[in-house]
Design a protein around this motif. Structure first.
Motif, PDB file in Angstrom:
ATOM      1  N   LEU A   1       0.566  -0.707   0.043  1.00  0.00           N
ATOM      2  CA  LEU A   1       0.121  -0.255  -0.061  1.00  0.00           C
ATOM      3  C   LEU A   1       0.981   1.347  -0.194  1.00  0.00           C
ATOM      4  O   LEU A   1       0.164   2.543  -0.567  1.00  0.00           O
ATOM      5  CB  LEU A   1      -0.979   0.230   0.833  1.00  0.00           C
ATOM      6  CG  LEU A   1      -2.004  -1.053   1.186  1.00  0.00           C
ATOM      7  CD1 LEU A   1      -2.837  -0.874   2.238  1.00  0.00           C
ATOM      8  CD2 LEU A   1      -2.843  -1.239   0.110  1.00  0.00           C
ATOM      9  N   GLU A   2       2.004   1.470   0.871  1.00  0.00           N
ATOM     10  CA  GLU A   2       2.933   2.634   0.632  1.00  0.00           C
ATOM     11  C   GLU A   2       3.511   2.224  -0.786  1.00  0.00           C
ATOM     12  O   GLU A   2       3.220   3.695  -1.107  1.00  0.00           O
ATOM     13  CB  GLU A   2       4.433   1.891   1.859  1.00  0.00           C
ATOM     14  CG  GLU A   2       3.735   2.777   2.609  1.00  0.00           C
ATOM     15  CD  GLU A   2       4.470   2.653   3.987  1.00  0.00           C
ATOM     16  OE1 GLU A   2       4.777   3.855   4.788  1.00  0.00           O
ATOM     17  OE2 GLU A   2       4.812   1.638   4.606  1.00  0.00           O
ATOM     18  N   ALA A   3       3.905   1.819  -1.272  1.00  0.00           N
ATOM     19  CA  ALA A   3       4.521   1.363  -2.231  1.00  0.00           C
ATOM     20  C   ALA A   3       3.810   1.948  -4.148  1.00  0.00           C
ATOM     21  O   ALA A   3       4.094   2.421  -4.041  1.00  0.00           O
ATOM     22  CB  ALA A   3       4.745   0.115  -2.823  1.00  0.00           C
ATOM     23  N   ALA A   4       2.081   2.009  -3.246  1.00  0.00           N
ATOM     24  CA  ALA A   4       1.221   2.531  -4.290  1.00  0.00           C
ATOM     25  C   ALA A   4       0.628   3.675  -3.721  1.00  0.00           C
ATOM     26  O   ALA A   4       0.027   4.285  -4.716  1.00  0.00           O
ATOM     27  CB  ALA A   4      -0.670   1.790  -4.294  1.00  0.00           C
TER      28      ALA A   4
ATOM     29  N   THR B   1      -3.459   8.384   2.947  1.00  0.00           N
ATOM     30  CA  THR B   1      -3.010   9.751   1.737  1.00  0.00           C
ATOM     31  C   THR B   1      -3.861  10.151   0.979  1.00  0.00           C
ATOM     32  O   THR B   1      -5.273   9.829   0.691  1.00  0.00           O
ATOM     33  CB  THR B   1      -1.390   9.435   0.591  1.00  0.00           C
ATOM     34  OG1 THR B   1      -2.234   8.154  -0.232  1.00  0.00           O
ATOM     35  CG2 THR B   1      -0.579   8.056   1.578  1.00  0.00           C
ATOM     36  N   GLU B   2      -3.615  11.359   0.190  1.00  0.00           N
ATOM     37  CA  GLU B   2      -4.813  11.737  -0.472  1.00  0.00           C
ATOM     38  C   GLU B   2      -5.268  11.260  -1.993  1.00  0.00           C
ATOM     39  O   GLU B   2      -6.265  11.184  -1.700  1.00  0.00           O
ATOM     40  CB  GLU B   2      -4.278  13.076  -0.902  1.00  0.00           C
ATOM     41  CG  GLU B   2      -5.417  14.281  -1.295  1.00  0.00           C
ATOM     42  CD  GLU B   2      -6.311  14.197  -0.488  1.00  0.00           C
ATOM     43  OE1 GLU B   2      -8.040  14.354  -0.905  1.00  0.00           O
ATOM     44  OE2 GLU B   2      -7.265  14.466   0.067  1.00  0.00           O
ATOM     45  N   THR B   3      -4.359  10.795  -2.440  1.00  0.00           N
ATOM     46  CA  THR B   3      -4.582   9.733  -3.779  1.00  0.00           C
ATOM     47  C   THR B   3      -5.236   8.910  -3.280  1.00  0.00           C
ATOM     48  O   THR B   3      -6.799   8.372  -3.879  1.00  0.00           O
ATOM     49  CB  THR B   3      -3.021   8.871  -3.879  1.00  0.00           C
ATOM     50  OG1 THR B   3      -2.604  10.009  -4.114  1.00  0.00           O
ATOM     51  CG2 THR B   3      -3.103   8.165  -5.123  1.00  0.00           C
ATOM     52  N   ALA B   4      -5.601   8.359  -1.492  1.00  0.00           N
ATOM     53  CA  ALA B   4      -6.384   7.143  -1.038  1.00  0.00           C
ATOM     54  C   ALA B   4      -7.782   7.573  -1.072  1.00  0.00           C
ATOM     55  O   ALA B   4      -8.658   6.729  -1.730  1.00  0.00           O
ATOM     56  CB  ALA B   4      -5.949   6.537  -0.039  1.00  0.00           C
TER      57      ALA B   4
ATOM     58  N   ARG C   1     -13.632   8.996  -2.978  1.00  0.00           N
ATOM     59  CA  ARG C   1     -13.949   9.137  -3.351  1.00  0.00           C
ATOM     60  C   ARG C   1     -14.849   8.977  -4.751  1.00  0.00           C
ATOM     61  O   ARG C   1     -15.892   9.102  -5.021  1.00  0.00           O
ATOM     62  CB  ARG C   1     -13.942  11.085  -3.181  1.00  0.00           C
ATOM     63  CG  ARG C   1     -13.829  11.600  -1.378  1.00  0.00           C
ATOM     64  CD  ARG C   1     -14.170  13.289  -2.091  1.00  0.00           C
ATOM     65  NE  ARG C   1     -12.441  12.787  -1.927  1.00  0.00           N
ATOM     66  CZ  ARG C   1     -11.312  13.531  -1.159  1.00  0.00           C
ATOM     67  NH1 ARG C   1     -11.482  12.997  -0.592  1.00  0.00           N
ATOM     68  NH2 ARG C   1     -10.038  13.798  -2.024  1.00  0.00           N
ATOM     69  N   THR C   2     -14.318   8.942  -5.617  1.00  0.00           N
ATOM     70  CA  THR C   2     -14.424   8.785  -7.226  1.00  0.00           C
ATOM     71  C   THR C   2     -15.484   7.336  -6.888  1.00  0.00           C
ATOM     72  O   THR C   2     -16.683   7.547  -7.689  1.00  0.00           O
ATOM     73  CB  THR C   2     -13.303   8.273  -7.965  1.00  0.00           C
ATOM     74  OG1 THR C   2     -12.151   8.133  -7.689  1.00  0.00           O
ATOM     75  CG2 THR C   2     -12.817  10.200  -8.155  1.00  0.00           C
TER      76      THR C   2
END
Length: 146
Positions: A76-79, A99-102, A107-108
């Motif tokens: 998950l960290e690598a992603a 992270t904000e990405t997650a 959301r999407t």
């Protein structure tokens, strides 16, 4: 001889379990495209619901060995979906958070599933059936909370 109410509740429970499983699978399909394993998705979901946690706490909550959680967290960290920071109470520990990405993926994905469900309900159900479905939500909520 069985109580009629028990037989009815048992039959409804079986049907409800099957139908809810089908609905959950359809909802997952709407925002899928992720290469995450079920364990990785489960951990991300727990971090979203419960907030930041240590790998040890996550392993305990997910019923996994700490070594297995370490492998999941590394992926998950690598992603770029999870980040760690030192625990302010115990510098030897790391607090893991989304992270904000997650968060954006949650959301999407949630919007895609809700959009599909809204469109499908509008196209499939009559206004009276929508009212009937609406009134059953409180019943399902009560079952889920008991």
């Amino acid at each position: 001889m069985r109580d009629q109410g028990t037989t009815s509740a048992s039959a409804i429970a079986g049907e409800l379990r099957v139908v809810l499983g089908q609905l959950v699978r359809r909802l997952r399909e709407q925002a899928d495209g992720s290469d995450l394993t079920k364990s990785q998705s489960s951990v991300l979901g727990r971090l979203e619901r419960d907030g930041p946690a240590t790998a040890t706490a996550l392993a305990r909550a997910e019923g996994l060995r700490p070594q297995s959680m370490g492998t999941i967290m590394a992926a998950l960290e690598a992603a770029g979906l999870v980040a760690g920071s030192p625990d302010p109470k115990d510098g030897r520990k790391t607090i893991l958070s989304l992270t904000e990405t997650a968060r954006e993926q949650f959301r999407t994905g949630r919007l895609a599933r809700e959009d599909w469900l809204t469109q499908t309900m509008a196209a499939t159900l009559t206004p009276a059936e929508l009212d009937q479905l609406s009134s059953s939500i409180d019943l399902l909520r009560r079952i889920a909370r008991s």
